[in-house]
Every structure is written in structure tokens, then in C-alpha cells.
Motif scaffolding. Structure first.
Motif, PDB file in Angstrom:
ATOM      1  N   ILE A 211      29.004  26.035 -54.683  1.00 25.91           N
ATOM      2  CA  ILE A 211      28.200  25.244 -55.613  1.00 25.91           C
ATOM      3  C   ILE A 211      29.095  24.198 -56.262  1.00 25.91           C
ATOM      4  O   ILE A 211      30.241  24.476 -56.598  1.00 25.91           O
ATOM      5  CB  ILE A 211      27.610  26.156 -56.706  1.00 25.91           C
ATOM      6  N   LEU A 212      28.556  23.018 -56.427  1.00 25.93           N
ATOM      7  CA  LEU A 212      29.322  21.955 -57.074  1.00 25.93           C
ATOM      8  C   LEU A 212      28.925  21.865 -58.545  1.00 25.93           C
ATOM      9  O   LEU A 212      27.828  22.280 -58.922  1.00 25.93           O
ATOM     10  CB  LEU A 212      29.044  20.625 -56.372  1.00 25.93           C
ATOM     11  N   MET A 213      29.826  21.288 -59.345  1.00 28.25           N
ATOM     12  CA  MET A 213      29.547  21.225 -60.791  1.00 28.25           C
ATOM     13  C   MET A 213      28.401  20.286 -61.129  1.00 28.25           C
ATOM     14  O   MET A 213      27.812  20.382 -62.209  1.00 28.25           O
ATOM     15  CB  MET A 213      30.795  20.800 -61.551  1.00 28.25           C
ATOM     16  N   ALA A 214      28.120  19.354 -60.232  1.00 26.19           N
ATOM     17  CA  ALA A 214      26.990  18.442 -60.467  1.00 26.19           C
ATOM     18  C   ALA A 214      26.506  17.962 -59.104  1.00 26.19           C
ATOM     19  O   ALA A 214      27.174  18.169 -58.087  1.00 26.19           O
ATOM     20  CB  ALA A 214      27.433  17.277 -61.335  1.00 26.19           C
ATOM     21  N   ASP A 215      25.354  17.338 -59.095  1.00 23.12           N
ATOM     22  CA  ASP A 215      24.764  16.857 -57.848  1.00 23.12           C
ATOM     23  C   ASP A 215      25.638  15.733 -57.250  1.00 23.12           C
ATOM     24  O   ASP A 215      25.843  14.701 -57.907  1.00 23.12           O
ATOM     25  CB  ASP A 215      23.360  16.328 -58.175  1.00 23.12           C
ATOM     26  N   PRO A 216      26.146  15.906 -56.028  1.00 22.33           N
ATOM     27  CA  PRO A 216      27.043  14.883 -55.458  1.00 22.33           C
ATOM     28  C   PRO A 216      26.344  13.555 -55.181  1.00 22.33           C
ATOM     29  O   PRO A 216      27.014  12.554 -54.949  1.00 22.33           O
ATOM     30  CB  PRO A 216      27.534  15.530 -54.152  1.00 22.33           C
ATOM     31  N   ARG A 217      24.995  13.554 -55.228  1.00 23.88           N
ATOM     32  CA  ARG A 217      24.310  12.268 -55.062  1.00 23.88           C
ATOM     33  C   ARG A 217      24.373  11.456 -56.352  1.00 23.88           C
ATOM     34  O   ARG A 217      24.088  10.278 -56.369  1.00 23.88           O
ATOM     35  CB  ARG A 217      22.837  12.499 -54.668  1.00 23.88           C
ATOM     36  N   ILE A 218      24.745  12.127 -57.439  1.00 22.48           N
ATOM     37  CA  ILE A 218      24.816  11.437 -58.728  1.00 22.48           C
ATOM     38  C   ILE A 218      26.279  11.247 -59.168  1.00 22.48           C
ATOM     39  O   ILE A 218      26.685  10.176 -59.571  1.00 22.48           O
ATOM     40  CB  ILE A 218      24.036  12.243 -59.799  1.00 22.48           C
ATOM     41  N   VAL A 219      27.058  12.321 -59.060  1.00 22.30           N
ATOM     42  CA  VAL A 219      28.459  12.261 -59.478  1.00 22.30           C
ATOM     43  C   VAL A 219      29.317  12.197 -58.213  1.00 22.30           C
ATOM     44  O   VAL A 219      29.116  12.991 -57.293  1.00 22.30           O
ATOM     45  CB  VAL A 219      28.822  13.529 -60.299  1.00 22.30           C
ATOM     46  N   ALA A 237      20.167  27.098 -61.694  1.00 19.50           N
ATOM     47  CA  ALA A 237      19.088  27.022 -60.707  1.00 19.50           C
ATOM     48  C   ALA A 237      17.792  26.619 -61.411  1.00 19.50           C
ATOM     49  O   ALA A 237      17.047  25.759 -60.938  1.00 19.50           O
ATOM     50  CB  ALA A 237      18.926  28.361 -59.999  1.00 19.50           C
ATOM     51  N   TYR A 238      17.547  27.210 -62.573  1.00 18.72           N
ATOM     52  CA  TYR A 238      16.334  26.895 -63.330  1.00 18.72           C
ATOM     53  C   TYR A 238      16.353  25.443 -63.784  1.00 18.72           C
ATOM     54  O   TYR A 238      15.337  24.757 -63.809  1.00 18.72           O
ATOM     55  CB  TYR A 238      16.243  27.840 -64.541  1.00 18.72           C
ATOM     56  N   ALA A 239      17.570  24.979 -64.111  1.00 17.78           N
ATOM     57  CA  ALA A 239      17.695  23.609 -64.620  1.00 17.78           C
ATOM     58  C   ALA A 239      17.555  22.575 -63.507  1.00 17.78           C
ATOM     59  O   ALA A 239      17.498  21.393 -63.786  1.00 17.78           O
ATOM     60  CB  ALA A 239      19.038  23.449 -65.322  1.00 17.78           C
ATOM     61  N   GLY A 240      17.557  23.012 -62.261  1.00 13.55           N
ATOM     62  CA  GLY A 240      17.317  22.047 -61.187  1.00 13.55           C
ATOM     63  C   GLY A 240      18.352  22.045 -60.084  1.00 13.55           C
ATOM     64  O   GLY A 240      18.187  21.341 -59.097  1.00 13.55           O
ATOM     65  N   ALA A 241      19.449  22.796 -60.244  1.00 17.04           N
ATOM     66  CA  ALA A 241      20.459  22.795 -59.177  1.00 17.04           C
ATOM     67  C   ALA A 241      19.884  23.517 -57.969  1.00 17.04           C
ATOM     68  O   ALA A 241      19.294  24.586 -58.098  1.00 17.04           O
ATOM     69  CB  ALA A 241      21.729  23.489 -59.658  1.00 17.04           C
ATOM     70  N   ASN A 242      20.056  22.912 -56.815  1.00 16.30           N
ATOM     71  CA  ASN A 242      19.459  23.463 -55.611  1.00 16.30           C
ATOM     72  C   ASN A 242      20.489  24.348 -54.918  1.00 16.30           C
ATOM     73  O   ASN A 242      21.235  23.889 -54.086  1.00 16.30           O
ATOM     74  CB  ASN A 242      19.051  22.277 -54.726  1.00 16.30           C
ATOM     75  N   VAL A 243      20.557  25.605 -55.332  1.00 17.46           N
ATOM     76  CA  VAL A 243      21.577  26.452 -54.736  1.00 17.46           C
ATOM     77  C   VAL A 243      20.959  27.604 -53.954  1.00 17.46           C
ATOM     78  O   VAL A 243      20.825  27.539 -52.734  1.00 17.46           O
ATOM     79  CB  VAL A 243      22.594  26.983 -55.777  1.00 17.46           C
ATOM     80  N   LEU A 244      20.611  28.602 -54.647  1.00 16.54           N
ATOM     81  CA  LEU A 244      20.055  29.791 -54.013  1.00 16.54           C
ATOM     82  C   LEU A 244      18.617  29.936 -54.461  1.00 16.54           C
ATOM     83  O   LEU A 244      18.235  29.416 -55.501  1.00 16.54           O
ATOM     84  CB  LEU A 244      20.757  31.012 -54.587  1.00 16.54           C
ATOM     85  N   HIS A 245      17.827  30.682 -53.723  1.00 11.32           N
ATOM     86  CA  HIS A 245      16.500  31.041 -54.224  1.00 11.32           C
ATOM     87  C   HIS A 245      16.707  31.883 -55.486  1.00 11.32           C
ATOM     88  O   HIS A 245      17.508  32.820 -55.488  1.00 11.32           O
ATOM     89  CB  HIS A 245      15.766  31.847 -53.159  1.00 11.32           C
ATOM     90  N   GLU A 246      15.992  31.518 -56.557  1.00 14.65           N
ATOM     91  CA  GLU A 246      16.153  32.222 -57.845  1.00 14.65           C
ATOM     92  C   GLU A 246      16.009  33.740 -57.698  1.00 14.65           C
ATOM     93  O   GLU A 246      16.740  34.511 -58.315  1.00 14.65           O
ATOM     94  CB  GLU A 246      15.072  31.715 -58.789  1.00 14.65           C
ATOM     95  N   GLY A 247      15.064  34.145 -56.845  1.00 12.57           N
ATOM     96  CA  GLY A 247      14.789  35.576 -56.675  1.00 12.57           C
ATOM     97  C   GLY A 247      15.904  36.330 -55.980  1.00 12.57           C
ATOM     98  O   GLY A 247      15.865  37.559 -55.884  1.00 12.57           O
ATOM     99  N   ALA A 248      16.911  35.614 -55.501  1.00 13.22           N
ATOM    100  CA  ALA A 248      17.992  36.283 -54.760  1.00 13.22           C
ATOM    101  C   ALA A 248      19.023  36.893 -55.689  1.00 13.22           C
ATOM    102  O   ALA A 248      19.825  37.720 -55.278  1.00 13.22           O
ATOM    103  CB  ALA A 248      18.667  35.292 -53.825  1.00 13.22           C
ATOM    104  N   ILE A 249      19.003  36.484 -56.937  1.00 13.36           N
ATOM    105  CA  ILE A 249      20.087  36.924 -57.815  1.00 13.36           C
ATOM    106  C   ILE A 249      19.842  38.346 -58.324  1.00 13.36           C
ATOM    107  O   ILE A 249      20.743  39.169 -58.382  1.00 13.36           O
ATOM    108  CB  ILE A 249      20.263  35.926 -58.986  1.00 13.36           C
ATOM    109  N   TYR A 250      18.578  38.630 -58.633  1.00 15.82           N
ATOM    110  CA  TYR A 250      18.258  39.886 -59.311  1.00 15.82           C
ATOM    111  C   TYR A 250      18.724  41.161 -58.559  1.00 15.82           C
ATOM    112  O   TYR A 250      19.412  41.998 -59.158  1.00 15.82           O
ATOM    113  CB  TYR A 250      16.757  39.932 -59.620  1.00 15.82           C
TER     114      TYR A 250
END
Ligand code: ASP
Length: 438
Positions: A211-219, A237-250
């Protein structure tokens, strides 16, 4: 030592990628279990198999022949099989599927699931691993949640101590029909498999080195995140970072299993490690773990004198939103006002009805609605008890001439959330990144 591995669509896109996956699995004896996605894009102009499967199903629903699309799907798998010299009869299964599809006997979920199914069959044959179908162990409850106890037991029975490949993304309903998770759901299957077997680590192999600290298309060239907690990742992930499916963490978090995001195309890179907490020292240059954001929010601001002193008024406002089935993402408030931040596309169909109902419910002094708002979140567990972080954020944005439209901080001090106008979205992220990351 057991490592449960999940390979995403780009890792399964063609024969060359299958070879990389095999090399990764063979290089470490602990990697005994693989969850695979449907074949993804081979290049930017290509199609994901899952998209084509949905397309085929939609064609048949409307009585339009889908033969050319179906052919694109079958030929992709047959090409991989033949290039790798795998002995597997796919033709019979594809013909059977097509027959049932034409007879409208295949549901949308079953059709979508076939991408993962054929990927897993092929990969299992290629590796000489056992194929375990997801319908034999991912059990959904009638409400669409997973019966974890039953699923974990079934997967243990089928996979413990063995080398297996299982398809991601789907499972079975109590009535025997196939059901998929939402898009990207193979991440969840991987997490369930890791939890079922009490794995030492869940490796999620994708096409980026963590995972990167920010979206590489912006930074430009953002730093990778070497370590992040589950909680921080959920926030990002909730804030918008496109990493993993949210349900995968639990599932893995519950069993305290570390999650490692790795790159199939750069296997030597350690990627990002996600754990409950880290023993490492506080690094003064890493107060913020990551930054993410989403555009296109609407903010309803309700003004009423003495609003915060009135018992039950927030509940009455929120009950209006509930009545219309609209969920509110942020609720910053002042003494005489409260704001509701809602994604515009969710709000628009109900906006006028909601405003009328609020008017009737609490008779406010005034209501305003602002569109084109972006919500940006800075996440970092090290912000806690550290004064001056929000001050620094707001000073940096102020110096850049960016007007802040909304401010919110979670009570656990894991994040600072602020709203800016859409036109300032990218610049606000860049300013924030540059003021914290040296
Ligand atoms: N193939 C599915 C999708 O494209 C699930 C996944 O890859 O995780 O969403």
C-alpha cells in the motif's frame, strides 16, 4: 509454519503469470494454500473475465446471443491451459455451462463465480495441488453473512495439512445455490481460509508492492507503507484508498493473523505488513500513516438556535435519513448547527423528500446544501496524544489557499477528516503529503 496465499486477477491473467505464481508457491514450503481470482486484465485495453461473465448473463436475460463474449472467456482459459501443457478437459464443462445459460438456468451469481472456478481448477492442475471447491466450504447464512464456524470446520476438514487451491469470491447458500461476495471478494475468501486454518500469515498477492501512503495518480512517487495496523487500514479503505476488500480484514484480525500485501511481479519486495500493533519506535517522520479521500459529497447543514441543547434532536434528524434509507458518513456539528456529509449519488434521489421531512420534523431556522465536496482523511495511530497535528494540517492547507469546508476527528484520534471543494481535492492531498512526509 503455514502461509495462506491469495492471488488476484492480474496474477492469474495469462500463462506467464501462472508461472510466476507457481514460482512463488514453490519457493516457500509454508505456502500450501492458494485462493485464486478469475483471470484479470493482461493490459489496459483488456477485459476482466468477471466483467465478461456478467455481460454474458445480462445478454441472455434480455434474449440476446452472447456467443462472441462466451468465446472470449473460454478461449482465455483454454489458451492458458494449452500454453502450460496442462491436461484438463475444460471444453465439456464450458459446453455444459453454455447449455444451461441458454436455457436460463444459470443465475447471475453462479455465472460470475465461474471465473474463479475455472482459475482454481487450472491452477490446481498446474501445481499438482488438490482442488477444493468453494461451494464445499464457504457457507452463507440466509442473510448473506458467512457462517464462519461451519465454514472453518469444513475447510479444516478439506485442507488441513494438504496443498490445495480453492476459488475466491463465492460460496453456497443454505438452499444450495451459488452466491458471490461483492466485487473484489476473493480477498474475503483468502482471509476466511487463513482464519480457518489458523495460518501464521495471510499473503495477499497483487500487482503493486504493498500500500502506498497516497494515491500515485495524485502524489508523485508516494512512499510505500511498510507497516500498518488493521484499524488504520480499515480507516484508509473507508476513506477511499483502493487496497483490499473491506470485508477481508475482519476474519484475520479476529484471529490476530498478520496480513501481508505482496507483488506477484516483484516477489522480493516485502510489501506491506498489516498487524494489530507494532513494537517499533515512534518515527517522527511518520506521524501520518496514509492519506486517502473521496470526491462528490453533499453537505446538508441544518441551523437552529440552541440545537445542541435540545434533547433528541439529532436522533430526529437522523431518523429522517433512516426513513429514506440514506446513510450518513460524517456528522460534524457546532452549537447551533449540524452538518450531514453524504455521497451525492446516494442523496440526490431522496434530497427533496429529506429536506421536506427535516423541515417538518424540527422546523430549523435554515438549511443549506453544498455539493462538489471532497472528504479527505489523514490516518495514523501515532497522531494520538500528539498535539499540533491538526494545526499543522490546517496551516499547510491555509498557506496553499485551500478553504476547509468541514472538519471532523474520530474519537480514537486515529484520523483527521476534512472537507474541501472538489476542485481542491488533488492539491489538498499533495499539500498534506508534502507537509508530513520528508
Ligand atoms: N473476480 C471478482 C471481481 O473481479 C472477485 C475478485 O477478483 O476478487 O470482482
Amino acid at each position: 509454519m503455514l502461509k495462506v496465499t491469495k492471488f488476484g486477477g492480474s496474477s492469474m491473467a495469462d500463462a506467464g503469470q501462472y508461472i510466476k505464481v507457481r514460482d512463488i508457491l514453490m519457493s516457500d514450503k509454508a505456502r500450501q494454500v492458494a485462493i485464486v481470482s478469475a483471470a484479470g486484465k493482461r493490459n489496459s485495453g483488456d477485459h476482466k473475465i468477471t466483467d465478461l461473465l456478467y455481460l454474458c448473463h445480462a445478454h441472455t436475460q434480455y434474449g440476446v446471443a452472447c456467443d462472441p463474449v462466451f468465446e472470449m472467456i473460454t478461449s482465455r482459459y483454454i489458451e492458458i491451459r494449452d500454453e502450460l501443457g496442462i491436461q484438463l478437459d475444460l471444453e465439456t464443462e464450458f459446453a455444459e455451462l453454455k447449455k444451461r445459460l441458454d436455457a436460463k438456468q444459470v443465475t447471475q451469481d453462479e455465472m460470475a463465480s465461474r471465473g474463479e472456478y475455472f482459475s482454481a481448477k487450472l491452477m490446481a492442475a498446474f501445481l499438482g495441488f488438490e482442488f477444493v471447491d468453494a461451494v464445499d466450504w464457504v457457507f452463507f447464512n440466509i442473510d448473506g453473512t458467512v457462517d464462519t464456524e461451519k465454514s472453518y470446520k469444513a475447510f479444516c476438514d478439506k485442507a488441513k495439512g494438504k496443498c490445495v487451491v480453492t476459488p475466491g469470491f463465492y460460496g453456497v447458500m443454505p438452499d444450495g445455490s451459488i452466491r458471490t461476495f461483492s466485487r473484489g471478494g476473493s480477498d474475503i475468501t483468502g482471509s476466511l481460509a487463513a482464519a480457518a486454518l489458523d495460518a501464521d500469515v495471510y499473503e495477499n498477492w497483487t500487482d503493486v508492492s504493498g500500500i502506498l501512503m497516497a494515491d500515485p495518480r495524485i502524489v508523485e512517487n508516494p512512499h510505500p507503507i511498510a507497516e500498518i495496523t488493521y484499524e488504520e487500514l480499515r480507516e484508509l479503505a473507508y476513506a477511499g484508498a483502493n487496497v483490499l476488500h473491506e470485508g477481508a480484514i475482519y476474519p484475520v484480525r479476529k484471529k490476530n493473523i498478520p496480513l501481508n500485501i505482496r507483488n506477484t511481479n516483484d516477489p522480493a519486495n516485502p510489501g506491506t505488513m498489516i498487524k494489530k500493533h507494532f513494537e517499533t519506535e515512534v518515527d517522527p517522520h511518520r506521524i501520518i500513516t496514509g492519506i486517502a479521500g473521496k470526491k462528490d459529497f453533499s453537505i446538508i447543514t441544518i441551523f437552529k438556535r440552541g440545537l445542541t441543547n435540545q434533547v433528541g434532536i439529532l436522533r430526529r434528524i437522523l431518523s429522517v435519513l433512516e426513513k429514506h434509507g440514506v446513510s450518513v458518513e460524517f456528522v460534524p456539528n457546532g452549537m447551533d448547527n449540524v452538518s450531514l456529509a453524504i455521497p451525492t449519488d446516494k442523496l440526490t434521489p431522496h434530497l427533496y423528500a429529506i429536506l421536506a421531512d427535516i423541515q417538518q420534523e424540527i422546523a430549523p431556522d435554515n438549511i443549506t446544501v453544498h455539493d462538489q465536496i471532497s472528504v479527505i482523511t489523514a490516518v495514523g495511530h501515532q497522531m494520538k496524544f500528539r498535539p499540533g497535528v491538526s494545526g499543522k494540517i490546517f496551516a499547510a492547507l491555509g498557506q496553499a489557499g485551500i478553504n476547509i469546508r468541514m472538519i471532523n476527528q474520530g474519537p480514537d484520534e486515529l484520523n483527521i477528516i476534512f472537507g474541501v471543494e472538489n476542485k481542491d481535492f488533488a492539491e489538498a492531498i499533495r499539500v498534506l503529503y508534502n507537509s508530513f512526509i520528508k
